[in-house]
Design a protein around this motif. Structure first.
Motif, PDB file in Angstrom:
ATOM      1  N   ARG A 196       0.846  -1.202   0.000  1.00  0.00           N
ATOM      2  CA  ARG A 196       0.000   0.000   0.000  1.00  0.00           C
ATOM      3  C   ARG A 196       0.882   1.253   0.000  1.00  0.00           C
ATOM      4  N   GLN A 197       1.924   1.240   0.808  1.00  0.00           N
ATOM      5  CA  GLN A 197       2.843   2.386   0.860  1.00  0.00           C
ATOM      6  C   GLN A 197       3.570   2.567  -0.480  1.00  0.00           C
ATOM      7  N   PHE A 198       4.004   1.468  -1.065  1.00  0.00           N
ATOM      8  CA  PHE A 198       4.716   1.530  -2.350  1.00  0.00           C
ATOM      9  C   PHE A 198       3.812   2.112  -3.434  1.00  0.00           C
ATOM     10  N   ARG A 199       2.525   1.703  -3.393  1.00  0.00           N
ATOM     11  CA  ARG A 199       1.560   2.230  -4.387  1.00  0.00           C
ATOM     12  C   ARG A 199       1.482   3.738  -4.281  1.00  0.00           C
ATOM     13  N   LEU A 200       1.339   4.220  -3.043  1.00  0.00           N
ATOM     14  CA  LEU A 200       1.185   5.654  -2.827  1.00  0.00           C
ATOM     15  C   LEU A 200       2.460   6.407  -3.190  1.00  0.00           C
ATOM     16  N   GLY A 201       3.590   5.860  -2.798  1.00  0.00           N
ATOM     17  CA  GLY A 201       4.841   6.590  -2.935  1.00  0.00           C
ATOM     18  C   GLY A 201       5.482   6.466  -4.305  1.00  0.00           C
ATOM     19  N   SER A 202       5.338   5.311  -4.930  1.00  0.00           N
ATOM     20  CA  SER A 202       6.101   5.058  -6.157  1.00  0.00           C
ATOM     21  C   SER A 202       5.267   4.495  -7.286  1.00  0.00           C
ATOM     22  N   GLY A 203       3.988   4.296  -7.053  1.00  0.00           N
ATOM     23  CA  GLY A 203       3.142   3.748  -8.111  1.00  0.00           C
ATOM     24  C   GLY A 203       3.350   2.268  -8.361  1.00  0.00           C
ATOM     25  N   SER A 204       4.006   1.565  -7.433  1.00  0.00           N
ATOM     26  CA  SER A 204       4.199   0.123  -7.607  1.00  0.00           C
ATOM     27  C   SER A 204       2.842  -0.576  -7.619  1.00  0.00           C
ATOM     28  N   THR A 205       2.737  -1.616  -8.423  1.00  0.00           N
ATOM     29  CA  THR A 205       1.495  -2.401  -8.443  1.00  0.00           C
ATOM     30  C   THR A 205       1.644  -3.716  -7.681  1.00  0.00           C
ATOM     31  N   GLY A 206       2.871  -4.087  -7.367  1.00  0.00           N
ATOM     32  CA  GLY A 206       3.106  -5.326  -6.632  1.00  0.00           C
ATOM     33  C   GLY A 206       4.441  -5.256  -5.923  1.00  0.00           C
ATOM     34  N   LEU A 207       4.798  -6.349  -5.270  1.00  0.00           N
ATOM     35  CA  LEU A 207       6.116  -6.406  -4.660  1.00  0.00           C
ATOM     36  C   LEU A 207       6.670  -7.817  -4.791  1.00  0.00           C
ATOM     37  N   SER A 208       7.972  -7.912  -4.703  1.00  0.00           N
ATOM     38  CA  SER A 208       8.609  -9.225  -4.652  1.00  0.00           C
ATOM     39  C   SER A 208       9.816  -9.113  -3.739  1.00  0.00           C
ATOM     40  N   GLY A 209      10.292 -10.272  -3.282  1.00  0.00           N
ATOM     41  CA  GLY A 209      11.405 -10.215  -2.352  1.00  0.00           C
ATOM     42  C   GLY A 209      11.999 -11.566  -2.088  1.00  0.00           C
ATOM     43  N   PHE A 210      12.972 -11.557  -1.187  1.00  0.00           N
ATOM     44  CA  PHE A 210      13.678 -12.789  -0.860  1.00  0.00           C
ATOM     45  C   PHE A 210      14.212 -12.706   0.561  1.00  0.00           C
ATOM     46  N   ALA A 211      14.637 -13.852   1.077  1.00  0.00           N
ATOM     47  CA  ALA A 211      15.324 -13.917   2.368  1.00  0.00           C
ATOM     48  C   ALA A 211      16.298 -15.082   2.316  1.00  0.00           C
ATOM     49  N   ASN A 212      17.381 -14.953   3.055  1.00  0.00           N
ATOM     50  CA  ASN A 212      18.386 -16.011   3.142  1.00  0.00           C
ATOM     51  C   ASN A 212      18.385 -16.596   4.543  1.00  0.00           C
ATOM     52  N   ASP A 213      18.503 -17.913   4.615  1.00  0.00           N
ATOM     53  CA  ASP A 213      18.393 -18.626   5.879  1.00  0.00           C
ATOM     54  C   ASP A 213      19.645 -19.485   6.074  1.00  0.00           C
ATOM     55  N   GLY A 214      20.552 -19.009   6.931  1.00  0.00           N
ATOM     56  CA  GLY A 214      21.758 -19.787   7.228  1.00  0.00           C
ATOM     57  C   GLY A 214      22.986 -19.295   6.485  1.00  0.00           C
ATOM     58  N   VAL A 215      24.166 -19.548   7.070  1.00  0.00           N
ATOM     59  CA  VAL A 215      25.411 -19.082   6.444  1.00  0.00           C
ATOM     60  C   VAL A 215      25.608 -19.722   5.068  1.00  0.00           C
TER      61      VAL A 215
END
Ligand SMILES: [Zn+2]
Length: 255
Positions: A196-215
């Motif tokens: 919702r914040q991204f839409r307001l601030g940057s016009g993004s329509t979606g988001l994607s991401g990642f996370a790393n688990d462990g060394v």
């Protein structure tokens, strides 16, 4: 291109907050999937990717193939010493240029019992260090943008693109495997708010991401954190392309 790859998904809206029951199911499924990948492939760490209201185009860089009809989808990639190619490297190729691993017709037969009755002992080594960047007081004073339900949304120190936030539990928790179900629910709620914040601030329509688990997955800070990028069809920069640009040939960027 990656053999140690499983995905968790359920139908429904991508931008719906996960209920506590679904949060419990997701974390139990993650524990089972990582245990199965460790038993089958020797995976010692894991990278996850996820998206909300975002489907990469056919030639996308940095993202796995989408799953038809999946509402909430989390891809899990096992990482191990001596792996042929890291998922980040593999996905810097456009999807049309990627080659699937050689088919193994017995793989499903071996994974199914492991997923149904996962091995109890799983070792995911967290990054060393007594001082945790995720718990430091400066996170609250310098980086935090908002919080709710025991999960905070912060601005990263190294901003890759705008918009880019990190979403992390306030509680110190080193591995995604150790999240509580209500933290999974709260993480999903903060993702929906971030969109919702991204839409307001940057016009993004979606988001994607990642996370790393462990060394073994190049996790740098011993505190669970999701990297989250705003996405849109007309975006000037694909964040994964920019991430890949940090990589010298043949090297892995610790992300
Ligand atoms: Zn911490």
């Amino acid at each position: 291109m990656i053999d140690a790859h499983l995905a968790l998904y359920r139908p429904g809206r991508q931008d719906a907050v996960l209920t506590p029951d679904v949060g419990r199911d997701m974390i139990e499924a993650y524990r089972a999937a990582t245990a199965a990948l460790q038993a089958e492939f020797g995976s010692a760490g894991f990278m996850i990717t996820f998206a909300v209201n975002w489907q990469p185009d056919h030639d996308a860089i940095g993202e796995p193939d989408s799953i038809a009809d999946a509402g909430c989808a989390v891809h899990i990639f096992g990482r191990r010493a001596g792996e042929m190619i890291s998922p980040v490297r593999a996905m810097t190729l456009q999807r049309s240029r990627r080659r699937p691993p050689a088919p193994d017709p017995k793989l499903g037969d071996r994974l199914r019992p492991l997923l149904a009755d996962p091995p109890a002992t799983v070792i995911v080594e967290p990054p060393p260090g007594e001082l945790c960047d995720g718990c430091a007081g400066s996170v609250l004073t310098d980086q935090e943008r908002w919080r709710g339900g025991g999960v905070r949304v912060i601005r990263p120190r190294r901003v890759l693109i705008d918009p880019h936030v990190l979403v992390l539990p306030v509680r110190h928790v080193a591995s995604l495997r150790d999240l509580e179900p209500d933290e999974v629910t709260s993480l999903s709620a903060r993702l929906v708010e971030s969109l919702r914040q991204f839409r307001l601030g940057s016009g993004s329509t979606g988001l994607s991401g990642f996370a790393n688990d462990g060394v073994a997955a190049r996790q740098e800070t011993p505190h669970v954190h999701l990297h989250v990028y705003g996405r849109s069809v007309g975006e000037p920069v694909n964040p994964y392309q920019r991430l890949a640009a940090y990589l010298p040939p043949g090297a892995q960027r610790p992300v």
